[in-house]
Every structure is written in C-alpha cells, then in structure tokens.
Design an enzyme around this catalytic site. Sequence first.
Site, mmCIF file in Angstrom:
data_model
loop_
_atom_site.group_PDB
_atom_site.id
_atom_site.type_symbol
_atom_site.label_atom_id
_atom_site.label_comp_id
_atom_site.label_asym_id
_atom_site.label_seq_id
_atom_site.Cartn_x
_atom_site.Cartn_y
_atom_site.Cartn_z
ATOM 1 N N SER A 235 0.892 -1.313 0.026
ATOM 2 C CA SER A 235 -0.024 0.042 -0.127
ATOM 3 C C SER A 235 0.805 1.365 -0.099
ATOM 4 O O SER A 235 0.364 2.275 -0.595
ATOM 5 C CB SER A 235 -1.086 -0.001 1.105
ATOM 6 N N HIS B 173 1.499 4.878 4.523
ATOM 7 C CA HIS B 173 0.552 5.467 3.294
ATOM 8 C C HIS B 173 1.083 6.979 2.872
ATOM 9 O O HIS B 173 0.951 7.483 1.869
ATOM 10 C CB HIS B 173 -0.872 5.506 3.857
#
Length: 292
Positions: free
Chosen positions: A192, A240
């Site tokens: 991610s 992230h």
Amino acid sequence: MLTLPPWLQRQTQGVVNCYACQKLVSITAPTCTHCGSQQPGLWGYGRHFRKFHHQGGFLALITWGCVALYLLTLLVNVRGVRTEMPLEILVPDTSSLLMFGATGEIPLFTLHRWWTLLTAAWLHGHVFHLGFNLGWIRYLMPLALDFYGAARLVVLYTGSAIVAALLSSVVAHYGSGLPPLLQGAYISVGASGALFGLFGALVAHGRQTGSKALEETMALYAGLGFILGFTLGSVDNWAHLGGFLGGFALAYVPGLRSRQPQRLYEVVLALVCLGATALSLVVSVLHWWWIQ
Ligand SMILES: [Zn+2]
C-alpha cells in the site's frame, strides 16, 4: 544443446521498436535514427522490454510476485497461519513475514535488516490485504504506465515503497510516546505504500499537465484511503503518507517527470531496482536462517 528460455533470448537481427520513441530501428543500430537515443534495441533485448511496458509485464510481475510470496509465507509455517475474523483471513505467522523481509522499527533498528525497505512491499498480511492492494494497483498501473512509461514507473514504485517503509519505521523509533493511532509500525508489510506512491505520482502528473480532473480524483482516492486506514486499525498510516509523498516528490525529479521519452539510464535504473529487490529477498531468507 541448451536452449535459453524465450525471455532470455537475445535478438541479433531484424528490427525493433526504439524504447524511447517507439519507432522501428535496426536491432544493431548504436543510435536511433529517429530520436538519437543510444542503444535503441537495448542490446538485443528491446522486444522483452516492450512486453514489460506495453503488455503489462510490470503489473503481472507485481501481481504474481505478491501472490507467490504470500503463498510462500503461508506454506513455510502452515501451523502458524491464523484467521482473525472478520477481515483478517489466513494471516501468515509473524516469523514467516520477517523471514521473507517484513520491515518496520524492529527489522530496521533492532535487527539491522535494512534491505527490508525493498522487500516489504511484496509481502501481505492476509487475503483481504493482498486483494485490496492488488485490485487498486491493477486499476492505477495502466494509467501511470501510460504517463510515465515502464522504466520510470519501476523507479517511482520502488522509491515510494522505500520512503513509505522508512517514514513509518523512523516514526515508530522516535515517536513511541505518540498516541496509538499516530505511532509508526514496529513490523510492517504490504504494497500500500507503493500504491499510495502511484496516487502521488498521478496527482503530480495532473498538476504538471493541468489535468484538474485527474489531480482531484487521485487526491480524493488517496484521501479516502487515509480515512479508511485510520478507521480499520492495524493499518500503517505513516507508510501511506510516506508512499504518497515519495511518489509525488519523485515525480518532480527532472529525469522522472511524466510524458518524456524514456532514457537509457532510466531503463538501467529500473533493472537495478528490480535486481536489488530480488537480491534483497534472497538475502532476507538466508540472513533469517543464519540468525535463528
Ligand atoms: Zn528513437
């Protein structure tokens, strides 16, 4: 007689599309007659590179690489596999993830396994984690590939993954007094960070080309992803953020900007990124065996 597999066979005659301008040139030409790029046939391997670029080779590599490594982390210790309902189904044992190159504060600062900055993006913590990341990557990659080209995208993807892992681990190391929701990761896996790097690179492309729709859509997706991360729990939110900032910043590096012909050094840099990642995986497993 030994026959090399098709992907290792070198083309020695005929024509090939130049990696930079895509026009046809002789495979043996030292420079492209159309755009002047050096080694337009990439020493006889131009066709393989074209597959990597135009036929989604990098996307296939990420997809199958992540699936294969996820299965390996399950199989290496089947007894350690657990399921934590409702979302965390088939979670590999933590030591299996560490063995194949999970990153975070503990692998980096305690175990000094710095190569895990490269490997963690190829590992996943459960089925939903793997499916969610691969689904988004399969959606974003064709867009990003179109704007950046395969070689530049490999560099952006790898760079974002490194920044993501580094930021999260550094925050965990120096910010242990932070509230739980704001702490970095002690052990972290997943694509991610690199996925948010694609969001960042696509926002940057939108800004650079004046495409407001693209910029706003990708910023919205990334924003929703951040919110989802905070609500789900056990999500590496700093990774992230790091991935997004990494992808965005790298897309402003002059040589890595979108919509430029690919250059030979970018192809070489992409090969270095992929080679270093593969080597890191091998080193990770061998080192884990060594320290057990
Ligand atoms: Zn050319």
